[in-house]
Design a protein around this motif. Structure first.
Motif, short mmCIF file in Angstrom:
data_model
loop_
_atom_site.label_atom_id
_atom_site.label_comp_id
_atom_site.label_asym_id
_atom_site.label_seq_id
_atom_site.Cartn_x
_atom_site.Cartn_y
_atom_site.Cartn_z
N MET A 142 8.25 -12.61 -1.43
CA MET A 142 7.01 -13.31 -0.39
C MET A 142 6.24 -11.89 0.05
SD MET A 142 7.69 -16.42 -0.22
CE MET A 142 8.48 -16.43 -1.99
N VAL A 143 5.55 -11.49 -1.02
CA VAL A 143 4.81 -10.25 -0.61
C VAL A 143 3.23 -10.70 -1.24
CG1 VAL A 143 4.37 -7.79 -0.96
CG2 VAL A 143 6.68 -8.75 -0.89
N ILE A 144 2.38 -10.02 -0.45
CA ILE A 144 1.11 -10.23 -0.81
C ILE A 144 0.69 -8.57 -1.22
CG2 ILE A 144 -1.36 -10.67 0.13
CD1 ILE A 144 -0.33 -12.57 1.91
N ASP A 145 0.12 -8.69 -2.67
CA ASP A 145 -0.33 -7.61 -3.23
C ASP A 145 -1.85 -7.53 -3.45
OD1 ASP A 145 2.47 -8.47 -5.03
OD2 ASP A 145 2.50 -6.56 -4.10
N SER A 146 -2.42 -6.49 -2.67
CA SER A 146 -3.76 -6.44 -3.01
C SER A 146 -4.18 -4.95 -3.89
CB SER A 146 -4.43 -6.25 -1.48
OG SER A 146 -4.16 -7.27 -0.72
N LEU A 147 -4.82 -5.30 -4.86
CA LEU A 147 -5.52 -4.17 -5.44
C LEU A 147 -7.08 -3.86 -5.34
CD1 LEU A 147 -4.83 -1.85 -7.43
CD2 LEU A 147 -5.25 -3.34 -9.32
N ILE A 148 -7.53 -2.50 -4.68
CA ILE A 148 -8.68 -2.39 -4.53
C ILE A 148 -9.18 -1.21 -5.59
CG2 ILE A 148 -10.33 -1.55 -2.77
CD1 ILE A 148 -8.39 -2.32 -0.83
N TRP A 149 -10.34 -1.85 -6.22
CA TRP A 149 -10.79 -0.77 -7.06
C TRP A 149 -12.02 0.05 -6.68
CZ3 TRP A 149 -8.62 -0.24 -11.48
CH2 TRP A 149 -7.86 -1.15 -12.11
N LEU A 150 -11.84 1.41 -6.48
CA LEU A 150 -12.63 2.61 -5.73
C LEU A 150 -13.59 3.11 -6.99
CD1 LEU A 150 -10.07 4.24 -3.56
CD2 LEU A 150 -11.19 2.02 -3.07
N ALA A 151 -14.87 3.03 -6.21
CA ALA A 151 -15.86 3.62 -7.25
C ALA A 151 -15.63 5.03 -7.32
CB ALA A 151 -17.44 3.24 -6.88
N GLN A 152 -15.15 5.88 -6.54
CA GLN A 152 -14.89 7.40 -6.57
C GLN A 152 -13.44 7.51 -6.20
OE1 GLN A 152 -18.01 9.31 -4.19
NE2 GLN A 152 -19.58 7.91 -4.76
N SER A 153 -12.97 8.63 -6.18
CA SER A 153 -11.70 9.10 -5.92
C SER A 153 -11.88 9.53 -4.38
CB SER A 153 -11.19 10.53 -6.67
OG SER A 153 -10.88 10.00 -7.94
N PRO A 154 -11.21 8.87 -3.39
CA PRO A 154 -11.47 9.43 -2.07
C PRO A 154 -10.63 10.57 -1.64
CG PRO A 154 -9.65 7.67 -2.22
CD PRO A 154 -10.08 8.08 -3.84
N ASP A 155 -11.12 10.83 -0.29
CA ASP A 155 -10.22 12.01 0.30
C ASP A 155 -9.07 11.49 0.81
OD1 ASP A 155 -9.84 13.32 3.06
OD2 ASP A 155 -10.93 14.77 1.74
N TRP A 156 -7.74 12.15 0.34
CA TRP A 156 -6.79 11.67 0.72
C TRP A 156 -6.41 11.77 2.09
CZ3 TRP A 156 -3.14 8.60 -0.61
CH2 TRP A 156 -1.72 8.89 -0.01
N ASP A 157 -6.85 12.90 2.68
CA ASP A 157 -6.61 12.91 4.34
C ASP A 157 -7.31 11.72 5.05
OD1 ASP A 157 -5.04 15.06 3.94
OD2 ASP A 157 -6.53 16.57 4.25
#
Length: 236
Positions: free
Chosen positions: A32-47
């Motif tokens: 019973m888990v909701i999985d969301s996948l968000i595609w990012l146009a650029q590599s984000p800043d990890w911090d």
């Protein structure tokens, strides 16, 4: 940025009947888990990613630092004394060339993994350096949250709350991470908020893709509880 557990005097919160039902229905072959996948146009800043999740999810909503615990014959959300943000928010660490199909394969494998109930029932994984079909390099963000924490509409609102309006597009949602949140005022309904977010995101990026579609079918087929949202968004 802090990532410590809730204070010792935090009062456990009893689960609602509906949330208890989702928790009880959880099975190894039917999570019973909701999985969301968000595609990012650029590599984000990890911090910036970690700071935003800390500030807008973990600090704002105590349930993200809680685990299910039986107290007096009833399940409560109780503080996890061993909570660490790094346990829940990590880089996927995929090796070699990563394209969108490889991301979907990774998500498919992750979807079949149950949560450890000794800790809060959610996680976020960042897939870096994803080669997009147009030749550009982006990324993908996988968010897994147990249905007992929130339903799909609330989690969509939560995901939108992790983004900021674009400076020259005051009615849009989605831009840089880490700035104070200033979302457009939505007064109609929760459904209206989701629809509004979908419209503004589609103007900002390539559009929302496959809302509610699978990002990769888990072994044995897809089940209704594992709803996956795939969307393209700028998150930098």
């Amino acid at each position: 940025m802090t990532s410590q557990a809730l204070p010792d005097d935090f009062a456990p919160m009893p689960l609602t009947v509906q949330d208890q039902l989702w928790l009880d229905m959880d099975r190894p072959n039917n999570l019973m888990v909701i999985d969301s996948l968000i595609w990012l146009a650029q590599s984000p800043d990890w911090d910036a990613i970690r700071a935003t999740i800390q500030e807008r999810m973990v600090d704002r909503y105590p349930v993200f630092r809680c685990r299910p615990e039986q107290i007096g014959g009833r399940t409560h959300w109780a503080r996890d004394p061993q909570f660490r943000l790094s346990r829940h928010v990590r880089k996927a660490g995929l090796r070699g060339t990563v394209d969108e199909e490889r991301v979907r394969e990774y998500v498919s494998g992750e979807r079949s993994k149950p949560f450890d109930r000794e800790h809060p029932l959610w996680l976020v994984r960042l897939v870096d350096d994803v080669q997009r079909p147009d030749g550009s390099t982006g990324a993908a963000l996988l968010m897994r949250v147990h249905h007992s924490i929130a339903d799909g509409i609330r989690l969509t609102e939560l995901a939108l709350g992790l983004t900021d309006p674009v400076a020259d597009q005051p009615h849009s949602i989605g831009a840089s991470v880490g700035a104070p949140l200033r979302r457009p005022k939505v007064t109609d309904s929760a459904i209206g908020a989701v629809r509004s977010g979908r419209r503004t995101l589609s103007r900002l990026v390539d559009g929302i893709a496959d809302l509610g579609a699978s990002a990769g079918t888990a072994p044995g087929g897809r089940n209704a509880a594992n709803t996956t949202v795939e969307t393209l968004a700028l998150l930098r």
